[in-house]
Design a protein around this motif. Structure first.
Motif, PDB file in Angstrom:
ATOM      1  N   VAL A 337       0.931  -1.163  -0.032  1.00  0.00           N
ATOM      2  CA  VAL A 337       0.069   0.003  -0.010  1.00  0.00           C
ATOM      3  C   VAL A 337       1.000   1.247   0.091  1.00  0.00           C
ATOM      4  O   VAL A 337       2.078   1.195   0.503  1.00  0.00           O
ATOM      5  N   THR A 338       0.173   2.334  -0.527  1.00  0.00           N
ATOM      6  CA  THR A 338       0.972   3.387  -0.575  1.00  0.00           C
ATOM      7  C   THR A 338       0.094   4.596  -0.118  1.00  0.00           C
ATOM      8  O   THR A 338      -0.997   4.785  -0.682  1.00  0.00           O
ATOM      9  N   GLU A 339       0.372   5.473   0.674  1.00  0.00           N
ATOM     10  CA  GLU A 339      -0.456   6.612   1.256  1.00  0.00           C
ATOM     11  C   GLU A 339       0.311   7.785   1.030  1.00  0.00           C
ATOM     12  O   GLU A 339       1.421   8.133   1.468  1.00  0.00           O
ATOM     13  N   LEU A 340      -0.349   8.979   0.691  1.00  0.00           N
ATOM     14  CA  LEU A 340      -0.011  10.435   0.783  1.00  0.00           C
ATOM     15  C   LEU A 340      -0.954  11.166   1.790  1.00  0.00           C
ATOM     16  O   LEU A 340      -2.077  11.019   1.759  1.00  0.00           O
ATOM     17  N   ARG A 341      -0.255  12.039   2.771  1.00  0.00           N
ATOM     18  CA  ARG A 341      -0.923  12.804   3.683  1.00  0.00           C
ATOM     19  C   ARG A 341      -0.573  14.000   3.247  1.00  0.00           C
ATOM     20  O   ARG A 341       0.638  14.714   3.336  1.00  0.00           O
ATOM     21  N   HIS A 342      -1.511  15.316   3.171  1.00  0.00           N
ATOM     22  CA  HIS A 342      -1.284  16.656   3.024  1.00  0.00           C
ATOM     23  C   HIS A 342      -0.812  17.184   4.446  1.00  0.00           C
ATOM     24  O   HIS A 342      -1.627  17.085   5.236  1.00  0.00           O
ATOM     25  N   PHE A 343       0.461  17.806   4.238  1.00  0.00           N
ATOM     26  CA  PHE A 343       0.986  18.342   5.416  1.00  0.00           C
ATOM     27  C   PHE A 343       0.815  20.017   5.533  1.00  0.00           C
ATOM     28  O   PHE A 343      -0.279  20.285   4.575  1.00  0.00           O
ATOM     29  N   GLY A 344       1.757  20.649   5.671  1.00  0.00           N
ATOM     30  CA  GLY A 344       1.508  22.243   5.462  1.00  0.00           C
ATOM     31  C   GLY A 344       0.684  22.795   6.639  1.00  0.00           C
ATOM     32  O   GLY A 344       0.473  22.251   7.628  1.00  0.00           O
ATOM     33  N   GLY A 345       0.174  24.042   6.455  1.00  0.00           N
ATOM     34  CA  GLY A 345      -0.681  24.726   7.287  1.00  0.00           C
ATOM     35  C   GLY A 345       0.001  24.861   8.727  1.00  0.00           C
ATOM     36  O   GLY A 345       1.165  25.336   8.899  1.00  0.00           O
ATOM     37  N   ALA A 346      -1.004  24.455   9.903  1.00  0.00           N
ATOM     38  CA  ALA A 346      -0.168  24.746  10.943  1.00  0.00           C
ATOM     39  C   ALA A 346       0.760  23.904  11.351  1.00  0.00           C
ATOM     40  O   ALA A 346       1.701  24.150  12.408  1.00  0.00           O
ATOM     41  N   TYR A 347       1.093  22.707  10.655  1.00  0.00           N
ATOM     42  CA  TYR A 347       2.304  21.715  10.891  1.00  0.00           C
ATOM     43  C   TYR A 347       3.753  22.647  10.671  1.00  0.00           C
ATOM     44  O   TYR A 347       4.521  22.209  11.211  1.00  0.00           O
ATOM     45  N   ALA A 348       3.552  23.675   9.677  1.00  0.00           N
ATOM     46  CA  ALA A 348       4.646  24.333   9.660  1.00  0.00           C
ATOM     47  C   ALA A 348       5.103  25.597  10.460  1.00  0.00           C
ATOM     48  O   ALA A 348       6.254  26.014  10.583  1.00  0.00           O
ATOM     49  N   ARG A 349       4.367  25.715  11.374  1.00  0.00           N
ATOM     50  CA  ARG A 349       4.206  26.811  12.393  1.00  0.00           C
ATOM     51  C   ARG A 349       4.988  26.269  13.660  1.00  0.00           C
ATOM     52  O   ARG A 349       4.608  25.151  14.208  1.00  0.00           O
ATOM     53  N   CYS A 356      10.535  19.149  20.265  1.00  0.00           N
ATOM     54  CA  CYS A 356      11.566  18.808  19.337  1.00  0.00           C
ATOM     55  C   CYS A 356      10.854  17.844  18.171  1.00  0.00           C
ATOM     56  O   CYS A 356      11.679  17.187  17.154  1.00  0.00           O
ATOM     57  N   VAL A 357       9.846  18.060  17.933  1.00  0.00           N
ATOM     58  CA  VAL A 357       9.073  17.608  16.706  1.00  0.00           C
ATOM     59  C   VAL A 357       9.701  18.071  15.476  1.00  0.00           C
ATOM     60  O   VAL A 357       9.652  19.283  15.347  1.00  0.00           O
ATOM     61  N   GLY A 358      10.090  17.074  14.685  1.00  0.00           N
ATOM     62  CA  GLY A 358      10.835  17.650  13.359  1.00  0.00           C
ATOM     63  C   GLY A 358       9.686  17.667  11.988  1.00  0.00           C
ATOM     64  O   GLY A 358       8.571  17.392  12.320  1.00  0.00           O
ATOM     65  N   GLY A 359      10.243  17.897  10.768  1.00  0.00           N
ATOM     66  CA  GLY A 359       9.647  17.729   9.806  1.00  0.00           C
ATOM     67  C   GLY A 359       8.400  18.864   9.541  1.00  0.00           C
ATOM     68  O   GLY A 359       7.713  18.463   8.674  1.00  0.00           O
ATOM     69  N   ARG A 360       8.708  19.980  10.027  1.00  0.00           N
ATOM     70  CA  ARG A 360       7.806  21.141   9.865  1.00  0.00           C
ATOM     71  C   ARG A 360       7.838  21.784   8.498  1.00  0.00           C
ATOM     72  O   ARG A 360       6.846  22.328   8.134  1.00  0.00           O
ATOM     73  N   ASP A 361       9.084  21.351   7.733  1.00  0.00           N
ATOM     74  CA  ASP A 361       9.074  21.943   6.481  1.00  0.00           C
ATOM     75  C   ASP A 361       8.413  20.946   5.252  1.00  0.00           C
ATOM     76  O   ASP A 361       8.486  21.372   4.164  1.00  0.00           O
ATOM     77  N   ALA A 362       7.766  19.799   5.485  1.00  0.00           N
ATOM     78  CA  ALA A 362       7.141  18.953   4.788  1.00  0.00           C
ATOM     79  C   ALA A 362       5.763  19.555   4.216  1.00  0.00           C
ATOM     80  O   ALA A 362       4.802  20.113   5.091  1.00  0.00           O
ATOM     81  N   ALA A 363       5.574  19.234   2.781  1.00  0.00           N
ATOM     82  CA  ALA A 363       4.223  19.382   2.290  1.00  0.00           C
ATOM     83  C   ALA A 363       3.283  18.245   2.289  1.00  0.00           C
ATOM     84  O   ALA A 363       2.139  18.353   2.428  1.00  0.00           O
ATOM     85  N   PHE A 364       4.087  17.111   2.599  1.00  0.00           N
ATOM     86  CA  PHE A 364       3.352  15.816   2.310  1.00  0.00           C
ATOM     87  C   PHE A 364       4.098  14.943   3.241  1.00  0.00           C
ATOM     88  O   PHE A 364       5.427  14.775   3.139  1.00  0.00           O
ATOM     89  N   SER A 365       3.467  13.885   3.786  1.00  0.00           N
ATOM     90  CA  SER A 365       4.152  12.668   4.079  1.00  0.00           C
ATOM     91  C   SER A 365       3.675  11.560   3.105  1.00  0.00           C
ATOM     92  O   SER A 365       2.691  11.297   2.522  1.00  0.00           O
ATOM     93  N   LEU A 366       4.729  10.597   2.844  1.00  0.00           N
ATOM     94  CA  LEU A 366       4.407   9.295   2.097  1.00  0.00           C
ATOM     95  C   LEU A 366       4.751   8.243   2.870  1.00  0.00           C
ATOM     96  O   LEU A 366       6.026   7.912   3.411  1.00  0.00           O
ATOM     97  N   PHE A 367       3.717   7.512   2.839  1.00  0.00           N
ATOM     98  CA  PHE A 367       4.117   6.161   3.757  1.00  0.00           C
ATOM     99  C   PHE A 367       3.810   4.865   2.677  1.00  0.00           C
ATOM    100  O   PHE A 367       2.751   5.042   1.745  1.00  0.00           O
TER     101      PHE A 367
END
Length: 444
Positions: A337-349, A356-367
């Motif tokens: 299976v492959t999944e994309l999730r839309h990030f951005g928005g408040a995740y980036a702030r 210490c949560v990282g990855g705030r510059d991501a637009a999507f996650s891919l699993f």
């Protein structure tokens, strides 16, 4: 402080396997003992037992299972610690270590309040929170860890601590995103949000429409507001009665929607995707937030063996879409299976109280997940290799799998300076690395 003998399970004893295994059996659990904790005193006793015997200590609540074999470790199973207390006036909930999101939702939604839960109600809340927490309200409010008010935990010295930004700023920063590297969290106070309804569900498109749907989705996500959360799952459905009849035995492109904004605007925002053609199934509707788990409709009960990997993407370019769509051009195995999730928005702030949560510059996650067969794992890795030029170089811990436990992988979940600070704090709070049955951050 002793732990009752009938709540300690050792290899060969009845109940040991049940207490030591999670859903995902990819990493076989081989602990020396499992403490079935019913309260925080049992957790303290488990840490003291591990210290006395010179063993590592791992935590198992309700999730997929240990990420590394808990070889000769003391394993703490916290699933019985499932109490949830809501303070509707303050807009908070106290969540014990073993509570699932289902139990949190049952306690909060009656007050018209929503937690920043994940997509599956069956996932443990605290484990999700210490990993960062990217859920269906995240684009609007940020990572779930950003909204933890306080926590109680047992550290390597056997102390039960009340940890806040004021009392222990370094530890509070590290635990929210640092997973279980700094101790066993026995409970957390989390913020709740006044979201009582969603416009949500799924558009299930036939596999032959994948190219058109993915390209339209990539363009659509560039314009939607922050209160629109979405994801896409590419998967082959098994031909079994539990699967809705229009989807049985078919490769499906499943677009999931969770809009928490202004009443009536969800249908308007979704129109560009609905105009692509008649889906096999359309379950998008106005729903009470209590039904949020129906949106992703993820399986929750049967044990499995899966090798999950993930990466974070800077953007969803045409070339990235080409790589993903290529999955539809060859027979798709039910175990891939492959999944994309839309990030951005408040995740980036950045959050009001840093963590210490990282990855705030991501637009999507891919699993992407696969079973152990070499040909399936190669397809998974080929996809990740092709997408690497579009990645941020980071992973998300909530979606990491048993192959992501190496130091080189774990450090990519954090900013470089943050990871070095985490190692320094690890040396202060857990100098012997007792808490290493995890995505480990070793002491500096």
């Amino acid at each position: 402080m002793a732990t009752s003998v009938d709540r300690i399970f050792r290899p060969g004893e009845q109940g040991f396997d049940e207490e030591s295994m999670g859903l995902n059996r990819a990493a076989a659990a081989q602990p020396a003992a499992v403490v079935a904790a019913v309260d925080e005193r049992d957790v303290v006793a488990a840490v003291q037992l591990a210290t006395a015997q010179g063993r590592p200590l791992g935590v198992l609540a309700t999730g997929h299972g240990p990420t590394v074999p808990a070889q000769d470790a003391v394993l703490v199973n916290t699933r019985r610690m499932s109490n949830v207390e809501v303070d509707a006036e303050r807009g908070t909930a106290w969540v014990e270590a073993g509570a699932r999101w289902r139990q949190v939702l049952e306690s909060t939604t009656g007050h018209g309040l929503a937690p920043l839960n994940g997509s599956s109600p069956n996932v443990g809340a605290v484990g999700y929170l210490v990993g960062g927490g990217a859920g269906l309200l995240g684009r609007r409010f940020g990572f779930a860890a950003d909204h933890v008010r306080r926590l109680r935990m047992v550290t390597a010295d056997g102390r039960l601590r009340e940890v806040t930004a004021e009392s222990d700023p370094d530890l509070f920063w590290a635990v929210r995103g640092g997973n279980d590297n700094f101790g066993v969290v026995v409970g957390m106070e989390i913020e709740l949000f006044p979201v009582s309804r969603l416009y949500g569900g799924g558009l299930y498109f036939a596999g032959e429409s994948t190219d058109e749907v993915m390209r339209a989705y990539a363009e659509w996500t560039r314009h939607v507001p922050e209160d629109m959360a979405s994801s896409v799952l590419l998967a082959h459905n098994p031909d079994i009665p539990e699967v809705p009849a229009p989807l049985r035995g078919r490769f499906v492109t499943h677009v999931r929607i969770a809009y928490s904004g202004t009443d009536g605007q969800g249908a308007h925002l979704l129109r560009p995707l609905r105009d692509l053609g008649t889906p096999l199934l359309d379950t998008v509707r106005d729903m009470p937030y209590a039904d949020v788990g129906s949106i992703h409709h993820e399986p929750t009960s049967a044990p499995f063996v899966a090798y999950d990997r993930n990466m974070l993407l800077r953007e969803l370019t045409a070339d990235a879409v080409d790589a993903i769509v290529a999955l539809a051009e060859q027979p798709i195995d039910t175990a891939f299976v492959t999944e994309l999730r839309h990030f951005g928005g408040a995740y980036a702030r950045p959050p009001a109280v840093p963590n210490c949560v990282g990855g705030r510059d991501a637009a999507f996650s891919l699993f992407t997940g696969a079973d152990p067969r070499p040909e399936i794992l190669r397809r998974r890795d080929d996809l990740l290799t092709r997408l690497r030029p579009h990645g941020t170089g980071a992973i998300n811990l909530n979606f990491a799998g048993v192959e992501d436990t190496a130091l080189t992988r774990v450090r990519t979940a954090y900013g470089e300076a943050d990871f070095e600070r985490l190692r320094e704090l690890k040396a202060r709070y857990d100098p012997t690395n007792m808490f290493r049955i995890n995505f480990n951050i070793p002491p500096s």
